[in-house]
Enzyme design. Structure first.
Site: not given
Length: 368
Positions: A61, A148, A182
């Site tokens: 990430e 995200k 994540c």
């Protein structure tokens, strides 16, 4: 560089062999806030990936642009500081535009390595940054991006929210390829949206190195009956600029991120990792024939679902602050452009920054 290897499947005979994907996960440190220097790091790891004939390589990430772990950016409830604004300006200047010269170069590197590439970046659009994952084919074609959906905690001070338009799985010759970033992996609806698209190669770039996150990766592999490739940075205080504010003290060897990357099979079996406290290239041969065998007794969106009781609605339209009459009303689908043919910028070439800046003036920024 150090390496950690584990294999599952057939012999090393190249991409597409008998339904086996040779996959790799990079656990390393980028150069925070400096995309050009980080591109050199990516190139070094992809050279090693090429030597191992990897078909797929996954990076962590926010690898390009940096994950500013420990940074506060001068933000408290109801106030911000001038120093925090300066800190954010440096972070913003180190972000990348998509598409742009950095994505061009990443495509070239994927083509050079003859590997599909999945990599986290900090994306800049207008005045907002996004935590984004980019996908490239082994010819260098840009397949698309994933933003995200839900920045975690203080990430909401520096990153915007993605919408459903990039919640997409990409069909490739290796298998159906996608990414969940994540703590999105803790969102059941996000996982279900990916399972419904038949995801087989579930990439999980992250900044979480805890054992509990590794348990989550194993659960998802079992739940989705897919291969999970979890990638995290191994990052020390010395990897940040000397003047970067940090709560971790003055020890340059202090581990800011311990890693914990891994590769998991579709029944939850650990094929590689987790590796802690060191840089590594984890590899595993993924036998894609194991996926239908694993789904024989569990399919979360098929024979083990109960749509008469539970149903999920996913909105994949683009959500813009300003919508004009000629704006597309649905999510755009990125085509597959021709392989990259632009000039190569090598790690030893001092003109690589000027080359990238010339293609897209101002997109790379400069360190103050």
């Amino acid at each position: 560089m150090t390496s950690d290897n584990s294999t599952c499947g057939g012999p090393d005979t190249g991409p597409g062999r008998a339904g086996v994907v040779r996959a790799g996960v990079v656990q390393a440190a980028p150069v925070p806030f400096d995309p050009v220097a980080t591109l050199r790091v990516v190139e070094r790891w992809l050279l090693e990936a090429a030597e191992r004939n990897l078909d797929l390589v996954v990076f962590p990430e926010a690898f390009v642009g940096g994950y500013p772990k420990g940074s506060a950016f001068g933000g408290v409830v109801g106030d911000r500081t001038p120093a925090g604004r300066e800190e954010f300006a440096r972070y913003w200047n180190g972000a990348v535009e998509v598409p742009g010269p950095v994505t061009d170069r990443l495509g070239e590197l994927a083509a050079d390595a003859r590997a599909h590439l999945v990599i986290g970046v900090v994306e800049r659009e207008h005045g907002t940054l996004y935590c984004t994952v980019l996908f490239f084919s082994d010819t260098g074609a840009f397949l698309g991006k994933r933003r995200k959906l839900m920045p975690t905690g203080a990430e909401r001070m520096i990153w915007g929210f993605g919408d459903g338009s990039t919640l997409e799985v990409h069909p490739t010759k290796l298998g159906r390829l996608g990414a969940v970033i994540c703590w999105e992996n803790l969102m059941p609806a996000t996982r279900m949206a990916m399972y419904a698209q038949g995801i087989e190669l579930y990439c999980a770039p992250t900044a979480d190195s805890r054992e509990s996150h590794h348990a989550t990766m194993r659960h998802i592999a079992m739940e989705g009956r897919c291969f999970v490739l979890a990638a995290n940075q191994c990052l020390r205080t010395r990897d940040f600029p000397a003047d970067h504010p940090t709560p971790y003290g003055d020890d340059p060897e202090h581990l800011v991120s311990r890693g914990g990357s891994s590769i998991i099979g579709p029944l939850g079996e650990v094929l590689a990792g987790p590796v802690l406290d060191q840089e590594a290239l984890l590899t595993a041969d993924l036998d894609m024939a194991l996926i239908p065998r694993a789904r024989y007794d569990f399919d979360p969106v098929g024979h083990y679902a109960r749509p008469d009781i539970f149903r999920l609605h996913v909105d994949t339209t683009v959500r813009r602050a300003v919508q004009t009459d000629d704006s597309p009303s649905e999510s755009p689908r990125v085509g597959l452009p021709a392989p990259f043919t632009s000039p190569r910028a090598t790690p030893d070439d001092p003109t690589d920054r000027s080359l990238l800046a010339q293609r897209h003036p101002g997109s790379l920024g400069q360190r103050p």
